[in-house]
Design a protein around this motif. Structure first.
Motif, short mmCIF file in Angstrom:
data_model
loop_
_atom_site.label_atom_id
_atom_site.label_comp_id
_atom_site.label_asym_id
_atom_site.label_seq_id
_atom_site.Cartn_x
_atom_site.Cartn_y
_atom_site.Cartn_z
N ALA A 45 0.76 -1.19 0.01
CA ALA A 45 0.05 0.00 0.05
C ALA A 45 0.82 1.25 0.01
O ALA A 45 0.36 2.26 -0.53
CB ALA A 45 -0.89 0.01 1.28
N PHE A 48 1.16 2.11 -3.65
CA PHE A 48 -0.02 2.55 -4.36
C PHE A 48 -0.08 3.94 -3.65
O PHE A 48 -0.81 4.70 -4.47
CB PHE A 48 -1.24 1.56 -3.71
N SER A 157 -0.61 -14.79 -3.77
CA SER A 157 0.87 -14.13 -3.42
C SER A 157 1.38 -14.76 -1.98
O SER A 157 1.59 -13.98 -1.07
CB SER A 157 0.48 -12.61 -3.30
N GLY A 161 4.28 -10.86 2.08
CA GLY A 161 4.12 -10.41 3.49
C GLY A 161 2.79 -10.90 4.16
O GLY A 161 2.90 -11.47 5.10
N LYS A 186 10.13 -18.46 -5.79
CA LYS A 186 9.51 -18.37 -4.57
C LYS A 186 8.95 -19.92 -4.04
O LYS A 186 8.74 -19.94 -2.99
CB LYS A 186 8.58 -17.54 -4.50
N TYR A 252 -8.86 -8.29 -1.04
CA TYR A 252 -8.29 -7.18 -0.29
C TYR A 252 -7.46 -6.64 -0.91
O TYR A 252 -6.50 -5.69 -0.32
CB TYR A 252 -8.07 -7.64 1.03
N PHE A 294 -12.62 -6.00 1.89
CA PHE A 294 -12.20 -5.04 3.31
C PHE A 294 -11.09 -4.14 2.97
O PHE A 294 -10.07 -4.63 2.04
CB PHE A 294 -11.87 -5.98 4.43
N ASN A 295 -10.83 -2.97 3.72
CA ASN A 295 -9.55 -2.38 3.79
C ASN A 295 -9.14 -2.02 5.31
O ASN A 295 -10.13 -1.66 5.84
CB ASN A 295 -9.88 -1.09 3.28
N LEU A 296 -7.96 -2.52 5.70
CA LEU A 296 -7.50 -2.31 7.01
C LEU A 296 -7.58 -0.88 7.65
O LEU A 296 -7.66 -0.87 8.74
CB LEU A 296 -6.20 -2.81 7.11
N GLN A 340 7.76 -2.86 -4.96
CA GLN A 340 7.10 -2.62 -6.32
C GLN A 340 7.45 -3.76 -7.31
O GLN A 340 6.61 -4.47 -8.15
CB GLN A 340 7.59 -1.60 -6.86
N THR A 344 10.08 -9.76 -4.15
CA THR A 344 10.42 -10.10 -2.70
C THR A 344 9.60 -11.21 -2.18
O THR A 344 8.69 -11.54 -2.71
CB THR A 344 10.32 -8.77 -1.89
N GLY A 346 8.31 -12.41 1.72
CA GLY A 346 8.10 -12.11 3.18
C GLY A 346 7.93 -10.75 3.18
O GLY A 346 7.54 -9.78 2.15
N1 LIG Z 1 -7.12 -4.43 2.17
C1 LIG Z 1 -6.23 -4.17 3.21
O1 LIG Z 1 -6.54 -3.70 4.16
C2 LIG Z 1 -4.83 -4.75 2.83
C3 LIG Z 1 -3.80 -4.70 3.78
C4 LIG Z 1 -2.52 -5.19 3.74
C5 LIG Z 1 -2.20 -5.54 2.33
N2 LIG Z 1 -3.21 -5.60 1.26
C6 LIG Z 1 -2.88 -5.85 0.10
O2 LIG Z 1 -2.39 -7.31 0.04
C7 LIG Z 1 -1.37 -7.45 -1.15
C8 LIG Z 1 0.04 -7.91 -0.34
O3 LIG Z 1 0.48 -6.86 0.37
P1 LIG Z 1 1.88 -6.90 1.02
O4 LIG Z 1 2.30 -5.83 1.45
O5 LIG Z 1 2.19 -8.31 1.80
O6 LIG Z 1 2.77 -7.45 -0.25
P2 LIG Z 1 3.58 -8.74 -0.87
O7 LIG Z 1 2.52 -9.83 -1.06
O8 LIG Z 1 4.75 -8.93 0.05
O9 LIG Z 1 4.37 -8.09 -2.38
C9 LIG Z 1 3.30 -7.89 -3.49
C10 LIG Z 1 3.03 -9.14 -4.22
O10 LIG Z 1 2.09 -8.68 -5.19
C11 LIG Z 1 2.61 -9.83 -6.24
N3 LIG Z 1 1.98 -9.16 -7.62
C12 LIG Z 1 1.18 -9.56 -8.37
N4 LIG Z 1 0.91 -8.62 -9.23
C13 LIG Z 1 1.93 -7.83 -9.23
C14 LIG Z 1 2.39 -6.82 -10.17
N5 LIG Z 1 1.86 -6.47 -11.18
N6 LIG Z 1 3.45 -6.10 -9.65
C15 LIG Z 1 4.21 -6.36 -8.46
N7 LIG Z 1 3.54 -7.34 -7.64
C16 LIG Z 1 2.57 -8.20 -8.01
C17 LIG Z 1 3.99 -10.16 -6.07
O11 LIG Z 1 4.00 -11.78 -5.70
P3 LIG Z 1 3.42 -12.95 -6.39
O12 LIG Z 1 3.52 -12.53 -8.02
O13 LIG Z 1 4.15 -13.95 -6.00
O14 LIG Z 1 1.78 -12.96 -6.46
C18 LIG Z 1 4.40 -9.48 -5.05
O15 LIG Z 1 5.36 -10.15 -4.43
C19 LIG Z 1 -1.17 -6.25 -1.74
O16 LIG Z 1 -1.81 -6.04 -2.76
C20 LIG Z 1 -1.87 -5.27 -0.75
O17 LIG Z 1 -2.27 -4.06 -1.24
C21 LIG Z 1 -4.26 -5.05 1.61
#
Ligand SMILES: NC(=O)c1ccc[n+]([C@@H]2O[C@H](COP(=O)([O-])OP(=O)(O)OC[C@H]3O[C@@H](n4cnc5c(N)ncnc54)[C@H](OP(=O)(O)O)[C@@H]3O)[C@@H](O)[C@H]2O)c1
Length: 352
Positions: A45, A48, A157, A161, A186, A252, A294-296, A340, A344, A346
């Motif tokens: 986020a 973004f 994914s 993280g 991965k 999410y 949902f959104n945290l 981005q 990565t 974790g």
């Molecule tokens: N709604 C909420 O409250 C909330 C809270 C926290 C996080 N999130 C969302 O949860 C997701 C994971 O967050 P995170 O911080 O833990 O990140 P993360 O999963 O550690 O890293 C993002 C992962 O997204 C995947 N991905 C898919 N399409 C991508 C693209 N076009 N460019 C780059 N990466 C891409 C990649 O993994 P793979 O290619 O292996 O899939 C990348 O490693 C994010 O979409 C985030 O916005 C939402």
């Protein structure tokens, strides 16, 4: 008054404009603590928000960052009125911090309701890497998703993280897990976390449905009970259509929409948006399926619910997060670019 260093954007729109500034930090206000930051957890986020694609992004100049860990240095006066007292902390306490932006700094003033004591023996990096993914996974999988023992869950994914935390929570619940990743490099990490090779799908958009069917067969199931999805894009409908009756698709995030550069290509984004998956809500009734979102940030605004949510997450999944990459504070832009880039695993953590 104290001084701090912080990574600041003059406004959302371009990650290239992120600049390291030195500025005064006023004393903590009522109900606040000043925390000296030792480690910062990066979240997707943050990128973004920097690109102006996150609805909660502040207008004007802002410091990105939703979580960090550090030491309480000073406390402001007590909060007036009948609001929640906040977490009881004293100078010298080691804490995990949730913050609605402002985390990319060497010190910050934070409402004590957003502090969680650092578990004994955890490092600061462990603390900076825990709260956002754990609250997200707990809220999505357990609170909304009602994941139960023996159910089959698809975690997109899974090596990221949130993904690794969701995997740990699903395993602690006794669910059968299928994970997806974007790249085969991965796989070893997920195998080390107890997933067999056949339980992990390296996504290929052209045959994603067939890949899911093969993975379902490998765990002796025909359908998913729960899909945990922050990708959206072309992977949404193949996952949704494989939900069992009573199945839940928890959406999410929309990582598939992440631009690859420091600025957003609005034409490409508009094209992706127009082609975003659509669904007929009437069909959900016939098929006994649910789609939840949902959104945290919403939970952040409900500070009264945070202590119980954090305690539930820690009880279900008490191990520190896997930290896949560490950067020094001076290299925040490089850390953001690494996250981005999508390669990565974790958490990406910045150490001060
Ligand atoms: N709604 C909420 O409250 C909330 C809270 C926290 C996080 N999130 C969302 O949860 C997701 C994971 O967050 P995170 O911080 O833990 O990140 P993360 O999963 O550690 O890293 C993002 C992962 O997204 C995947 N991905 C898919 N399409 C991508 C693209 N076009 N460019 C780059 N990466 C891409 C990649 O993994 P793979 O290619 O292996 O899939 C990348 O490693 C994010 O979409 C985030 O916005 C939402």
């Amino acid at each position: 008054m104290t001084t701090r260093r912080a990574w600041k954007l003059p406004s959302a729109g371009s990650l290239d404009r992120l600049a390291l500034v030195t500025e005064d930090l006023p004393p903590p206000g009522a109900g606040e603590a000043r925390v000296r930051v030792e480690a910062i957890g990066l979240n997707f986020a943050d990128i973004f928000a920097g690109l102006g694609l996150y609805s909660a992004t502040p207008s004007g100049a802002f410091i990105p960052g939703l979580e960090c860990a550090g030491v309480v240095e000073a406390l402001g006066p007590s909060r007036a009125g009948s609001e929640a007292a906040g977490t009881a902390v004293a100078p010298g306490d080691r804490v995990m911090v949730l913050t609605r932006f402002g985390g990319y700094a060497t010190a910050l003033n934070v409402d004590t309701r957003y502090l969680v004591p650092l578990p004994p023996r955890w490092t600061m990096a462990d603390g900076a890497a825990y709260l956002v993914p754990a609250l997200t996974a707990w809220y999505g999988l357990i609170h909304l998703g009602a994941l139960a023992h023996g159910q089959v869950v698809l975690i997109h994914s899974a090596a990221g993280g949130v993904g690794l935390r969701a995997l740990a929570m699903a395993q602690a619940t006794g669910a059968r897990v299928i994970g997806t990743v974007g790249h085969g490099d991965k796989l070893p990490l997920l195998e080390a976390r107890g997933l067999a090779r056949a339980q992990v799908v390296v996504r290929e958009p052209s045959r994603f449905g067939a890949q899911l069917d093969a993975a379902l067969a490998a765990v002796g199931a025909a359908r998913f009970d729960l899909v945990f999805d922050a990708l959206a894009g072309p992977f949404f409908l193949p996952s949704l259509t494989r939900l069992a009756p009573e199945g839940r698709h928890v959406l999410y995030g929309a990582a598939d929409f992440m631009p690859s550069g420091a600025r957003t290509n609005w034409m490409r984004l508009a094209w992706q948006y127009l082609r975003r998956p659509r669904l007929d809500p009437m069909k959900l009734i016939d098929q006994n399926r649910s789609v939840l979102g949902f959104n945290l940030i919403w939970l952040f605004e409900r500070a009264d619910r945070l202590p119980a949510a954090a305690a539930a997450a820690l009880a279900l999944s008490p191990a520190p997060s896997h930290i896949g990459a560490r950067f020094p504070f001076e290299a925040v832009p490089q850390a953001m670019r690494a996250l981005q880039g999508g390669r990565t695993t974790g958490k990406v953590v910045v150490e001060v």
